[in-house]
Design a protein around this motif. Structure first.
Motif, PDB file in Angstrom:
ATOM      1  N   LEU A  24       0.809  -1.226   0.000  1.00 28.94           N
ATOM      2  CA  LEU A  24       0.000   0.000   0.000  1.00 28.94           C
ATOM      3  C   LEU A  24       0.842   1.276   0.000  1.00 28.94           C
ATOM      4  O   LEU A  24       0.296   2.364   0.156  1.00 28.94           O
ATOM      5  CB  LEU A  24      -0.942   0.003   1.213  1.00 28.94           C
ATOM      6  N   GLN A  25       2.141   1.156  -0.171  1.00 27.40           N
ATOM      7  CA  GLN A  25       3.013   2.327  -0.085  1.00 27.40           C
ATOM      8  C   GLN A  25       2.593   3.442  -1.041  1.00 27.40           C
ATOM      9  O   GLN A  25       2.526   4.600  -0.647  1.00 27.40           O
ATOM     10  CB  GLN A  25       4.469   1.941  -0.346  1.00 27.40           C
ATOM     11  N   SER A  29       1.163   7.005   0.288  1.00 27.74           N
ATOM     12  CA  SER A  29       1.886   8.228  -0.066  1.00 27.74           C
ATOM     13  C   SER A  29       0.955   9.226  -0.739  1.00 27.74           C
ATOM     14  O   SER A  29       1.041  10.433  -0.506  1.00 27.74           O
ATOM     15  CB  SER A  29       3.062   7.903  -0.983  1.00 27.74           C
ATOM     16  N   GLN A  30       0.058   8.733  -1.555  1.00 29.10           N
ATOM     17  CA  GLN A  30      -0.927   9.599  -2.215  1.00 29.10           C
ATOM     18  C   GLN A  30      -1.882  10.191  -1.175  1.00 29.10           C
ATOM     19  O   GLN A  30      -2.229  11.369  -1.246  1.00 29.10           O
ATOM     20  CB  GLN A  30      -1.703   8.800  -3.253  1.00 29.10           C
ATOM     21  N   ILE A  31      -2.289   9.388  -0.213  1.00 29.11           N
ATOM     22  CA  ILE A  31      -3.159   9.876   0.855  1.00 29.11           C
ATOM     23  C   ILE A  31      -2.481  11.022   1.594  1.00 29.11           C
ATOM     24  O   ILE A  31      -3.122  12.011   1.945  1.00 29.11           O
ATOM     25  CB  ILE A  31      -3.534   8.722   1.808  1.00 29.11           C
ATOM     26  N   ALA A  32      -1.173  10.922   1.793  1.00 33.65           N
ATOM     27  CA  ALA A  32      -0.430  11.960   2.509  1.00 33.65           C
ATOM     28  C   ALA A  32      -0.540  13.314   1.817  1.00 33.65           C
ATOM     29  O   ALA A  32      -0.507  14.353   2.474  1.00 33.65           O
ATOM     30  CB  ALA A  32       1.038  11.558   2.638  1.00 33.65           C
ATOM     31  N   THR A  33      -0.701  13.315   0.515  1.00 38.32           N
ATOM     32  CA  THR A  33      -0.770  14.582  -0.220  1.00 38.32           C
ATOM     33  C   THR A  33      -2.199  15.046  -0.489  1.00 38.32           C
ATOM     34  O   THR A  33      -2.405  16.202  -0.826  1.00 38.32           O
ATOM     35  CB  THR A  33      -0.031  14.479  -1.577  1.00 38.32           C
ATOM     36  N   GLN A  34      -3.182  14.144  -0.344  1.00 43.20           N
ATOM     37  CA  GLN A  34      -4.538  14.504  -0.745  1.00 43.20           C
ATOM     38  C   GLN A  34      -5.586  14.447   0.358  1.00 43.20           C
ATOM     39  O   GLN A  34      -6.707  14.898   0.155  1.00 43.20           O
ATOM     40  CB  GLN A  34      -4.984  13.606  -1.905  1.00 43.20           C
ATOM     41  N   ALA A  35      -5.240  13.872   1.505  1.00 38.42           N
ATOM     42  CA  ALA A  35      -6.239  13.724   2.571  1.00 38.42           C
ATOM     43  C   ALA A  35      -5.754  14.378   3.854  1.00 38.42           C
ATOM     44  O   ALA A  35      -4.559  14.561   4.064  1.00 38.42           O
ATOM     45  CB  ALA A  35      -6.544  12.254   2.813  1.00 38.42           C
ATOM     46  N   ASP A  36      -6.713  14.713   4.697  1.00 38.24           N
ATOM     47  CA  ASP A  36      -6.418  15.296   6.007  1.00 38.24           C
ATOM     48  C   ASP A  36      -6.500  14.270   7.126  1.00 38.24           C
ATOM     49  O   ASP A  36      -5.922  14.458   8.194  1.00 38.24           O
ATOM     50  CB  ASP A  36      -7.401  16.441   6.295  1.00 38.24           C
ATOM     51  N   VAL A  37      -7.239  13.197   6.887  1.00 39.25           N
ATOM     52  CA  VAL A  37      -7.453  12.141   7.881  1.00 39.25           C
ATOM     53  C   VAL A  37      -7.555  10.818   7.131  1.00 39.25           C
ATOM     54  O   VAL A  37      -8.131  10.756   6.043  1.00 39.25           O
ATOM     55  CB  VAL A  37      -8.765  12.359   8.678  1.00 39.25           C
ATOM     56  N   LYS A  58       4.164  -0.157  10.220  1.00 42.72           N
ATOM     57  CA  LYS A  58       5.357   0.364   9.538  1.00 42.72           C
ATOM     58  C   LYS A  58       4.969   1.053   8.229  1.00 42.72           C
ATOM     59  O   LYS A  58       5.441   2.144   7.931  1.00 42.72           O
ATOM     60  CB  LYS A  58       6.344  -0.771   9.277  1.00 42.72           C
ATOM     61  N   ASP A  59       4.088   0.431   7.461  1.00 46.52           N
ATOM     62  CA  ASP A  59       3.676   1.019   6.189  1.00 46.52           C
ATOM     63  C   ASP A  59       2.804   2.253   6.369  1.00 46.52           C
ATOM     64  O   ASP A  59       2.827   3.163   5.536  1.00 46.52           O
ATOM     65  CB  ASP A  59       2.952  -0.020   5.336  1.00 46.52           C
ATOM     66  N   LEU A  60       2.040   2.312   7.450  1.00 49.44           N
ATOM     67  CA  LEU A  60       1.162   3.466   7.678  1.00 49.44           C
ATOM     68  C   LEU A  60       1.934   4.760   7.901  1.00 49.44           C
ATOM     69  O   LEU A  60       1.367   5.843   7.745  1.00 49.44           O
ATOM     70  CB  LEU A  60       0.236   3.211   8.868  1.00 49.44           C
ATOM     71  N   THR A  61       3.201   4.682   8.216  1.00 49.52           N
ATOM     72  CA  THR A  61       3.984   5.907   8.402  1.00 49.52           C
ATOM     73  C   THR A  61       4.029   6.737   7.128  1.00 49.52           C
ATOM     74  O   THR A  61       4.217   7.951   7.189  1.00 49.52           O
ATOM     75  CB  THR A  61       5.419   5.602   8.874  1.00 49.52           C
ATOM     76  N   ALA A  62       3.819   6.119   5.975  1.00 52.80           N
ATOM     77  CA  ALA A  62       3.823   6.848   4.707  1.00 52.80           C
ATOM     78  C   ALA A  62       2.621   7.785   4.574  1.00 52.80           C
ATOM     79  O   ALA A  62       2.670   8.745   3.817  1.00 52.80           O
ATOM     80  CB  ALA A  62       3.848   5.877   3.528  1.00 52.80           C
ATOM     81  N   ALA A  63       1.539   7.508   5.303  1.00 52.17           N
ATOM     82  CA  ALA A  63       0.328   8.324   5.190  1.00 52.17           C
ATOM     83  C   ALA A  63       0.545   9.724   5.753  1.00 52.17           C
ATOM     84  O   ALA A  63       0.015  10.703   5.233  1.00 52.17           O
ATOM     85  CB  ALA A  63      -0.850   7.651   5.871  1.00 52.17           C
TER      86      ALA A  63
END
Length: 110
Positions: A24-25, A29-37, A58-63
């Protein structure tokens, strides 16, 4: 209090297992740029094992956004839901279990 619109990303039935790490990386990563929550809607792990939760954590840190979740039936399957919950909470995920939280002025219940 924040004004304006809030973008919420939601993912459910991820069934994170031993071979899921990194799957899901790109999405996170896309969520990090387009979502607030980010809201995690249950069945976060495949068999409810703390090791699976650790890979997901571990993977959720990318959000890089506040993350809220609830456990699903698969997260109880291994008989260790409290450990799964603790692993995710230690990674900064708010796991709701009959309680509530507020992010950016929006209430969430689980």
């Amino acid at each position: 209090m924040r004004t304006g619109s809030i973008t919420i990303a939601a993912i459910g039935d991820m069934h994170y297992g031993r071979t899921s790490q990194g799957n899901l990386q790109a999405l996170l990563s896309q969520i990090a740029t387009q979502a607030d929550v980010l809201v995690l809607c249950g069945d976060l792990t495949d068999f409810g094992l703390p090791e699976e939760a650790a890979l997901l954590a571990k993977d959720l840190t990318a959000a890089k956004v506040p993350t809220i979740g609830v456990l699903g039936n698969h997260d109880y399957e291994g008989g260790k839901p409290d450990e799964v919950k603790r692993v995710l909470q230690d990674a900064g995920v708010t796991i709701l279990d009959g309680d509530t939280t507020e992010v950016h002025g929006i209430g969430f219940a689980g």
